[in-house]
Design a protein around this motif. Structure first.
Motif, short mmCIF file in Angstrom:
data_model
loop_
_atom_site.label_atom_id
_atom_site.label_comp_id
_atom_site.label_asym_id
_atom_site.label_seq_id
_atom_site.Cartn_x
_atom_site.Cartn_y
_atom_site.Cartn_z
N ASN A 183 0.85 -1.21 0.00
CA ASN A 183 0.00 0.00 0.00
C ASN A 183 0.87 1.24 0.00
OD1 ASN A 183 -1.56 -2.16 1.73
ND2 ASN A 183 -3.09 -0.78 0.86
N CYS A 184 0.36 2.31 -0.55
CA CYS A 184 1.06 3.59 -0.45
C CYS A 184 1.03 4.02 1.02
CB CYS A 184 0.40 4.65 -1.31
SG CYS A 184 1.03 6.32 -0.98
N PRO A 185 2.18 4.30 1.61
CA PRO A 185 2.19 4.69 3.02
C PRO A 185 1.58 6.07 3.25
CG PRO A 185 4.41 4.76 2.09
CD PRO A 185 3.52 4.20 1.03
N SER A 186 1.40 6.84 2.19
CA SER A 186 0.82 8.17 2.36
C SER A 186 -0.69 8.17 2.16
CB SER A 186 1.48 9.15 1.38
OG SER A 186 1.06 10.46 1.67
N CYS A 187 -1.17 7.66 1.00
CA CYS A 187 -2.61 7.72 0.73
C CYS A 187 -3.30 6.37 0.91
CB CYS A 187 -2.87 8.25 -0.68
SG CYS A 187 -2.45 7.09 -2.00
N LYS A 188 -2.51 5.33 1.23
CA LYS A 188 -3.04 4.00 1.55
C LYS A 188 -3.58 3.23 0.33
CE LYS A 188 -2.93 4.51 6.24
NZ LYS A 188 -2.53 5.89 6.37
N VAL A 189 -3.49 3.82 -0.87
CA VAL A 189 -4.03 3.13 -2.03
C VAL A 189 -3.32 1.79 -2.21
CG1 VAL A 189 -2.45 4.10 -3.78
CG2 VAL A 189 -4.78 3.46 -4.42
N GLU A 190 -4.07 0.79 -2.63
CA GLU A 190 -3.49 -0.53 -2.80
C GLU A 190 -2.62 -0.56 -4.06
OE1 GLU A 190 -5.39 -4.76 -2.83
OE2 GLU A 190 -6.50 -3.50 -1.40
N LEU A 203 7.30 6.86 -7.03
CA LEU A 203 6.22 7.83 -6.81
C LEU A 203 4.90 7.08 -6.83
CD1 LEU A 203 7.14 10.95 -8.97
CD2 LEU A 203 7.24 10.71 -6.49
N CYS A 204 4.01 7.48 -5.93
CA CYS A 204 2.68 6.87 -5.93
C CYS A 204 1.86 7.54 -7.05
CB CYS A 204 2.02 7.08 -4.57
SG CYS A 204 0.28 6.60 -4.57
N ASN A 205 1.28 6.72 -7.92
CA ASN A 205 0.46 7.27 -9.01
C ASN A 205 -0.80 7.95 -8.50
OD1 ASN A 205 2.12 6.56 -11.10
ND2 ASN A 205 1.23 4.50 -11.28
N ALA A 206 -1.30 7.50 -7.38
CA ALA A 206 -2.55 8.04 -6.86
C ALA A 206 -2.36 9.40 -6.20
CB ALA A 206 -3.17 7.06 -5.88
N CYS A 207 -1.34 9.55 -5.35
CA CYS A 207 -1.20 10.80 -4.59
C CYS A 207 0.04 11.60 -4.96
CB CYS A 207 -1.22 10.52 -3.09
SG CYS A 207 0.24 9.65 -2.49
N GLY A 208 0.94 10.98 -5.72
CA GLY A 208 2.13 11.72 -6.14
C GLY A 208 3.22 11.79 -5.09
ZN LIG Z 1 -0.23 7.45 -2.47
#
Ligand SMILES: [Zn+2]
Length: 460
Positions: A183-190, A203-208
């Motif tokens: 999971n993204c540790p920032s926005c938790k997206v799977e 980089l997380c694609n969901a939250c950047g």
């Molecule tokens: Zn994220």
């Protein structure tokens, strides 16, 4: 917790204990208490004579570590603004030089000689954002904390020279070169993030937000923007202390595995990692197994890594039962004993410390009558069944630890004369002389090589 025969302290406290509600509550609780004479005798009968013979088996070098931290508010005006400062010190003691450190008439450690021994030294430090601090413009304290952990674990701590001493390298090595986070540790997206030594952040694609390989340790999970982040700092400190010691062992192992059988590594506390980074304990256990398998191949003694506990419930128990024990006895703390006498747990787990411990505790009362709680690493690579036998049983056989039990006892016997504030001297030195501790990594290797421990040098 008060027990029979203990006089209550100041007024308020005794009122509180005498309160019938509290009395009724205590009557319904199980808690640690001194054993009756009969219980004491029965307990003592389960101890056996500590292994010994005329020639103590001592290491040539001792590396002791000590960690401390500060996580106070940074100013009176900003009471909820917190910085975490973690300091880990290592002391390397050459055993044949050790005698020179002790004044024979008083048996005190001569601080000037110690200072001389470790003149060029400095502890390893980590500075982390706590509540109300956003590191490098991070969106949240937690994201900044993650960034700081990644940046600081990636620093080469070898202190110059050719050697490298980087904790992120050690983390990859312990995980066979690859780390995953689900999971993204920032926005938790799977999302499955994969890290390798060549790709340590994404980089997380969901939250950047940036996601770092060190997020695998989950140290940031206890961090909040405005809450007290003391627990997260403590987890970080403990995790780093174990990781640093493993990194030192690994460095010597890669350079000359044989040298390890002549060294002892000592730390204060159990051989366990608690809380969010706990899974690291299994990787350390596996790594130490690998080291020992190699030492066996080389016809060498296994590595002596020892955790010594000065406080905690095992030591509380030890102090309660010590008067029933003759001198020179030892006991492995198997799960039955621990559940019955220490944990007071009616529904114990199938294996104590299953998610946290990588070492086995022993209670040892020396021939001089002092009681110690020490731990040495488990001798298996994992906690699963071996030939149908469960780990809880496998770890409880003292014979499985080979020479390590005797070597641990010999070590304690050697140093107990010179106890320093109730601690074994190497640990006390690491603690007291933080400012003169050695720079690990490159330095430890240099000293070992120079001192002729390496097989390439002439035999001393
Ligand atoms: Zn994220």
């Amino acid at each position: 917790m008060p027990y029979d025969g203990q006089t209550a302290g100041k007024g308020g406290h005794s009122d509180f204990v005498r309160n019938p509600d509290v009395q009724a509550f205590l009557a319904a609780c199980q808690y640690m208490r001194p054993p009756s004479d009969e219980e004491g005798k029965n307990l003592a009968a389960t101890f056996s004579e500590a292994p010994t013979n005329s020639s103590p088996q001592l290491p040539e070098y001792v590396v002791a570590s000590d960690a401390s931290k500060s996580d106070q508010a940074i100013s009176q005006k900003l009471p909820s603004t917190q910085i975490g400062f973690i300091k880990v010190s290592h002391v390397l003691i050459q055993m044949d030089k050790y005698a020179e450190l002790i004044d024979p008439s008083t048996r005190f450690v001569d601080p000037f000689k110690v200072a001389e021994l470790h003149r060029n030294a400095s502890p390893i430090t980590y500075t982390l954002p706590g509540s109300n601090i956003r590191y490098k413009n991070a969106r949240t304290v937690k994201d900044g904390f993650r960034h700081a952990v990644f940046a600081q674990l990636g620093v080469n701590r070898a202190g110059g020279g050719q050697n490298k001493f980087v904790l992120t390298d050690t983390l990859f090595a312990l995980n066979k070169g690859e780390l995953f986070i689900e999971n993204c540790p920032s926005c938790k997206v799977e999302h499955r993030f994969t890290f390798t030594p060549d790709s340590q952040s994404n980089l997380c694609n969901a939250c950047g937000e940036s996601v770092y390989m060190t997020d695998w340790l989950r140290l940031h999970e206890g961090v909040s923007d405005f809450g007290d982040n003391t627990v997260a700092m403590t987890r970080m400190m403990n995790c780093i202390e174990h990781l640093l010691l493993v990194a030192l062992i690994r460095q010597v192992f890669e350079s000359d595995a044989r040298a390890l059988s002549k060294m002892a590594f000592i730390m204060d506390g159990p051989l366990a990692i608690f809380g969010q980074p706990a899974k690291l304990h299994a990787r350390i256990m596996e790594f130490l197994y690998k080291v020992n398998a190699r030492l066996t191949e080389l016809n060498q003694e296994p590595l002596l890594l020892m955790g010594l506990q000065k406080t905690g419930n095992v030591m509380d128990h030890a102090n309660l039962i010590s008067r029933f024990l003759p001198s020179g006895v030892i006991r492995i703390l198997d799960d039955d004993y621990r559940n019955k006498y220490i944990a007071g747990n009616e529904t114990p787990a199938a294996n104590f410390g299953n998610e946290t411990y990588y070492g086995q505790d022993f209670l040892f009362k020396t021939e001089r009558g002092r009681i110690f709680n020490f731990a040495i690493p488990y001798v298996l690579s994992h906690k699963g069944l071996v030939n149908g036998v469960c780990f809880s049983q496998l770890k409880s056989d003292p014979k499985a630890y080979g020479s390590l039990v005797k070597r641990a006892c010999d070590f304690i016997r050697h140093f107990e004369l010179d106890l320093f504030e109730n601690a074994i001297v190497p640990v006390a030195l690491a603690h007291r002389h933080a400012s003169i501790s050695i720079i690990p990594g490159g330095k430890v290797l240099d000293i070992i090589t120079k001192a002729g421990l390496s097989r390439n040098s002439t035999h001393s």
